[in-house]
Structure formats: C-alpha cells, structure tokens
Design an enzyme around this catalytic site. Structure first.
Site, PDB file in Angstrom:
ATOM      1  N   HIS A  14      -3.099  55.214 -25.994  1.00  0.00           N
ATOM      2  CA  HIS A  14      -2.425  56.523 -25.832  1.00  0.00           C
ATOM      3  C   HIS A  14      -1.686  56.515 -24.493  1.00  0.00           C
ATOM      4  O   HIS A  14      -2.300  56.616 -23.435  1.00  0.00           O
ATOM      5  CB  HIS A  14      -3.438  57.675 -25.852  1.00  0.00           C
ATOM      6  CG  HIS A  14      -2.802  59.026 -25.735  1.00  0.00           C
ATOM      7  ND1 HIS A  14      -3.002  60.029 -26.657  1.00  0.00           N
ATOM      8  CD2 HIS A  14      -1.964  59.551 -24.807  1.00  0.00           C
ATOM      9  CE1 HIS A  14      -2.318  61.101 -26.301  1.00  0.00           C
ATOM     10  NE2 HIS A  14      -1.682  60.845 -25.167  1.00  0.00           N
ATOM     11  N   HIS A  16       2.145  57.598 -22.259  1.00  0.00           N
ATOM     12  CA  HIS A  16       3.485  58.192 -22.120  1.00  0.00           C
ATOM     13  C   HIS A  16       4.288  57.345 -21.137  1.00  0.00           C
ATOM     14  O   HIS A  16       3.835  57.138 -20.001  1.00  0.00           O
ATOM     15  CB  HIS A  16       3.388  59.615 -21.557  1.00  0.00           C
ATOM     16  CG  HIS A  16       2.567  60.532 -22.410  1.00  0.00           C
ATOM     17  ND1 HIS A  16       3.109  61.338 -23.394  1.00  0.00           N
ATOM     18  CD2 HIS A  16       1.230  60.754 -22.444  1.00  0.00           C
ATOM     19  CE1 HIS A  16       2.142  62.020 -23.982  1.00  0.00           C
ATOM     20  NE2 HIS A  16       0.985  61.685 -23.424  1.00  0.00           N
ATOM     21  N   LYS A 100       2.117  61.616 -34.584  1.00  0.00           N
ATOM     22  CA  LYS A 100       1.460  62.453 -33.580  1.00  0.00           C
ATOM     23  C   LYS A 100       1.597  63.927 -33.927  1.00  0.00           C
ATOM     24  O   LYS A 100       2.710  64.426 -34.149  1.00  0.00           O
ATOM     25  CB  LYS A 100       2.076  62.168 -32.201  1.00  0.00           C
ATOM     26  CG  LYS A 100       1.459  62.932 -31.054  1.00  0.00           C
ATOM     27  CD  LYS A 100       0.026  62.490 -30.757  1.00  0.00           C
ATOM     28  CE  LYS A 100      -0.694  63.451 -29.835  1.00  0.00           C
ATOM     29  NZ  LYS A 100      -0.507  63.193 -28.422  1.00  0.00           N
ATOM     30  N   HIS A 137      -3.294  65.936 -30.817  1.00  0.00           N
ATOM     31  CA  HIS A 137      -3.572  66.687 -29.588  1.00  0.00           C
ATOM     32  C   HIS A 137      -4.399  67.886 -30.043  1.00  0.00           C
ATOM     33  O   HIS A 137      -3.868  68.847 -30.590  1.00  0.00           O
ATOM     34  CB  HIS A 137      -2.277  67.127 -28.898  1.00  0.00           C
ATOM     35  CG  HIS A 137      -2.540  67.828 -27.596  1.00  0.00           C
ATOM     36  ND1 HIS A 137      -2.233  67.275 -26.378  1.00  0.00           N
ATOM     37  CD2 HIS A 137      -3.133  69.011 -27.329  1.00  0.00           C
ATOM     38  CE1 HIS A 137      -2.624  68.110 -25.413  1.00  0.00           C
ATOM     39  NE2 HIS A 137      -3.160  69.169 -25.973  1.00  0.00           N
ATOM     40  N   HIS A 175      -7.595  61.940 -26.336  1.00  0.00           N
ATOM     41  CA  HIS A 175      -8.066  62.414 -25.019  1.00  0.00           C
ATOM     42  C   HIS A 175      -9.099  63.536 -25.123  1.00  0.00           C
ATOM     43  O   HIS A 175      -8.866  64.657 -24.665  1.00  0.00           O
ATOM     44  CB  HIS A 175      -6.896  62.846 -24.121  1.00  0.00           C
ATOM     45  CG  HIS A 175      -5.812  63.637 -24.794  1.00  0.00           C
ATOM     46  ND1 HIS A 175      -6.033  64.790 -25.487  1.00  0.00           N
ATOM     47  CD2 HIS A 175      -4.474  63.430 -24.860  1.00  0.00           C
ATOM     48  CE1 HIS A 175      -4.893  65.254 -25.945  1.00  0.00           C
ATOM     49  NE2 HIS A 175      -3.921  64.452 -25.587  1.00  0.00           N
ATOM     50  N   ASP A 248      -3.692  58.167 -21.637  1.00  0.00           N
ATOM     51  CA  ASP A 248      -2.889  59.392 -21.533  1.00  0.00           C
ATOM     52  C   ASP A 248      -2.201  59.451 -20.169  1.00  0.00           C
ATOM     53  O   ASP A 248      -1.970  60.544 -19.635  1.00  0.00           O
ATOM     54  CB  ASP A 248      -3.727  60.645 -21.780  1.00  0.00           C
ATOM     55  CG  ASP A 248      -2.844  61.874 -22.004  1.00  0.00           C
ATOM     56  OD1 ASP A 248      -1.662  61.713 -22.344  1.00  0.00           O
ATOM     57  OD2 ASP A 248      -3.347  62.999 -21.815  1.00  0.00           O
TER      58      ASP A 248
HETATM   59  C1  NCD Z   1       1.292  64.782 -21.431  1.00  0.00           C
HETATM   60  C2  NCD Z   1       2.747  64.583 -20.969  1.00  0.00           C
HETATM   61  O1  NCD Z   1       3.054  64.891 -19.811  1.00  0.00           O
HETATM   62  O2  NCD Z   1       3.550  64.079 -21.766  1.00  0.00           O
HETATM   63  N1  NCD Z   1       0.602  65.588 -20.478  1.00  0.00           N
HETATM   64  C3  NCD Z   1      -0.732  65.649 -20.277  1.00  0.00           C
HETATM   65  O3  NCD Z   1      -1.184  66.474 -19.483  1.00  0.00           O
HETATM   66  N2  NCD Z   1      -1.564  64.843 -20.890  1.00  0.00           N
HETATM   67  C4  NCD Z   1       1.265  65.361 -22.797  1.00  0.00           C
HETATM   68  C5  NCD Z   1      -0.096  65.339 -23.439  1.00  0.00           C
HETATM   69  O4  NCD Z   1      -0.610  64.281 -23.822  1.00  0.00           O
HETATM   70  O5  NCD Z   1      -0.715  66.415 -23.572  1.00  0.00           O
HETATM   71 ZN    ZN Z   2      -0.785  62.366 -24.081  1.00  0.00          ZN
END
Ligand code: NCD
Ligand code: ZN
Length: 350
Positions: A14, A16, A100, A137, A175, A248
């Site tokens: 997971h 970003h 997702k 999520h 998460h 995450d």
């Molecule tokens: C994530 C993001 O910034 O893309 N932020 C976070 O707090 N985890 C999005 C997400 O996974 O909720």
């Molecule tokens: Zn995330």
C-alpha cells in the site's frame, strides 16, 4: 541480541507515490528497500481507467534510475461509474492488481470515490468472479460519527454486509488502526486480510498532541489509543498470514502539512523497513518480520517470492530533518521522525 537480519526483499502492499516532480523525489526511496509496491490510484485526476494505469505505470518506471529493479503494481480507483466492463478490461490488461474503494470524502483525493456501495454492485460481482481484490479505505464519512470510531462503524455498517453479499470477494482492509479491525479480520474467511502501517504500529494518538499539535503525525485513519496500537502489534507479530506490510507512505509538501488545514499522510518510505524492524524488535519477534514483509502479501496477491534480499543491521543513524520535494526540490518533505535517531539501518542505505 540480534545484530543483523537478512530477509527476502520485501514488498510494500500500500503506497502513494504521486506524480511529476514529487514522484521523482520519492520513488527511489521505496525502490531502495522494496521489490514491488501496490500503487494507490488517488491522483489529482484519479486513475479510474486501464489506459490511465498503463500511463501512470510508465511514468513511475521512467522516474526510476536505469539500474533499478522495481515493479509498480497498479490499481484502479472505484467511482460510482465504474462498470463491470472496466473490471474485465482490467483483468485483460494484466497489470491491475486491485480496485481501490475510497468512500467519497474519506481522505486525500477521495472526492470522486464511491457514494453508495450499491452503485458499484456490478463491478464487485465482476471482481468476485475474476478474483481481483477489493482494497478498502475502511472509514465511514458521516460527519456525525466520531473520527476515532469511523473504522469500527465502517466494519459494522458497510463491511459485514458486503461480505455477506460477496462471500468469495478477495478483500484487503487497508491500514487498520483498531482492535475491532484486528478482531474482524481474525474471524473473517482466509481471503479477507489487512495491511498494517509502521506508524500505526509505533504510535498512539497521544503523539499527535505531544507538547503541541504535530501536523506531521496526522494521517487517515487517524492514530488511535494505546490499546488499539497494542492489538495491531500483536497481529503483526503473530505470524498470521492475514496481516502484512503496507506502509501507506503518503508524501505531502511541508507547507501543505504545516497549515491551518493540514493534509493527512505521513512519509515513511524513506526508512520503512527500519521502522518495521524497530516494532518487531521491541516485540521480541524479529523472526516474524520476513513473513510479514516479504511472504504473506506476495502470496495473497499471487506473486512469486522475491529472489533478492535486504539486510538490516542494528545501528544508530540520524533521520534527515527534511528531504527535497517538488519542482527542483524547492519544497521540502518532512520524513517521519525527522531529525530523530533510527536504531536499524538497511544495507541499501549509503
Ligand atoms: C493518503 C494520501 O495522502 O494520499 N493519506 C493518508 O493519510 N493516509 C490517503 C489515504 O490512504 O488515506
Ligand atoms: Zn493510503
């Protein structure tokens, strides 16, 4: 006391990584430690179609130095409009590893998310038939629900009915942050699993307010109380294949975090494996780190085990106060525990 540990190269299930300059800033951090990562699709223009995922995948590969061996595993973003046809196209394309589900408004760039599960019924049916995982999520967005209860209420009001309607659907509850989520996963069928972040394993909600408000420790789902953190650690070190690594890691520029309305997300990709090593070490369970990081997630996603390795050494080093971010590195990215001492060091770090 274990001084050194060599494990099969881990995967981050997971992650970003954003786009453009930010992508170029962060992707090498992940590629230094992980062989593969499940890439989240919540870009400013969400990745809802296969051709967008193909282009994003190429953008990630192009941002990596030539000698890097790293495999981005792409996902699509579910919206009210996602059709069964899109799911069949995703299967056909061969590069999509999950869909997702962001409840609309739940987190960063989730406005285009799903407003009501019923609207994606045909897509879910196709996913169940084709064996494509649903990545969730798991928070309700109802503003009248206390923010610390949103995961628990999601499980009770959305997830349990969903499981009853789609008993064979592969699901990753992403998460997780509560004992309630751990208990739910434990009693659910084997194809219903969860990812755990390093920051939810390391911190409870007191950290958010230690000596003042700490915007760099704000993420979604928000940190929870200590009893929940302890339940997460127990799950992580239990050796149960239903719980595996997903950082995450979610980078935001310093100014976007240190703001009157700061963005949610912590940047842990820089030192992810060192953070997880600390958790497992403190729990006296370093022998369980490899399965959690390198075996269980790959198995769930039907991926071969990595053949390369990562070595972690017990050694103190200082986490940088900031990292370059954005156009020409002019912005700053504040890594998790910036300026503090990290007690493990991965061999890939110079
Ligand atoms: C994530 C993001 O910034 O893309 N932020 C976070 O707090 N985890 C999005 C997400 O996974 O909720
Ligand atoms: Zn995330």
């Amino acid at each position: 006391m274990t001084a050194q540990l060599t494990i099969t190269q881990p995967d981050d299930l997971h992650l970003h990584v954003r786009q453009g300059d930010a992508l170029a800033n962060v992707i090498t951090d992940t590629a230094r430690q992980f062989s593969r990562a499940i890439i989240m699709p919540n870009l400013i223009t969400p990745v809802t179609q296969v051709h967008q995922a193909q282009a994003y995948r190429q953008e990630i590969l192009d941002a990596l130095p030539d000698d890097t061996s790293f495999h981005p595993l792409m996902t699509l973003y579910l919206t009210d409009q996602t059709s069964a046809q899109t799911i069949y196209e995703a299967k056909e394309a061969g590069i999509i590893h999950g869909l997702k589900l962001y409840p609309a408004g739940a987190t960063t760039h989730s406005d285009a998310g799903v407003t009501r599960i019923k609207r994606i019924w045909p897509a879910l049916e196709a996913m169940q038939t084709l064996g494509i995982p649903l990545l969730i999520h798991g928070e309700v967005t109802d503003p009248s629900v206390d923010i610390f209860d949103r995961e628990k209420v999601f499980i009770e009001t959305v997830l349990e009915p969903l499981l009853a309607d789609f008993p064979a659907l592969k699901i990753v509850l992403e998460h997780i942050t509560t004992r309630d989520a751990v208990d739910f996963i434990l009693q659910a069928p084997g194809h219903v699993v969860a990812t755990l972040t390093a920051h939810h394993l390391l911190l409870n909600r007191n950290a958010l307010f230690k000596g003042g408000i700490r915007p760099h420790l704000y993420c979604l789902p928000v940190l929870k109380r200590e009893t929940h953190r302890q339940a997460l650690v127990s799950a992580a070190v239990s050796g149960n294949p239903k719980f595996f690594l997903g950082t995450d890691s979610a980078p935001h520029a310093q100014h976007a975090k240190e703001s009157a309305c700061g963005c949610a997300g912590m940047y842990t990709a820089y030192h992810a494996m060192e953070l997880y090593a600390e958790v497992f070490d403190e729990a006296g369970a370093l022998d369980k780190l490899e399965d959690f990081s390198s075996t269980f997630g790959a198995k769930f996603y039907g991926l071969p085990k990595n053949t390369t390795h990562l070595t972690l050494t017990r050694k103190d080093w200082e986490i940088p106060a900031h990292l370059p971010y954005g156009k020409e590195g002019k912005d700053r990215l504040i890594p998790f525990r910036a300026g503090e001492i990290c007690h493990w060091k991965a061999d890939a770090r110079s």
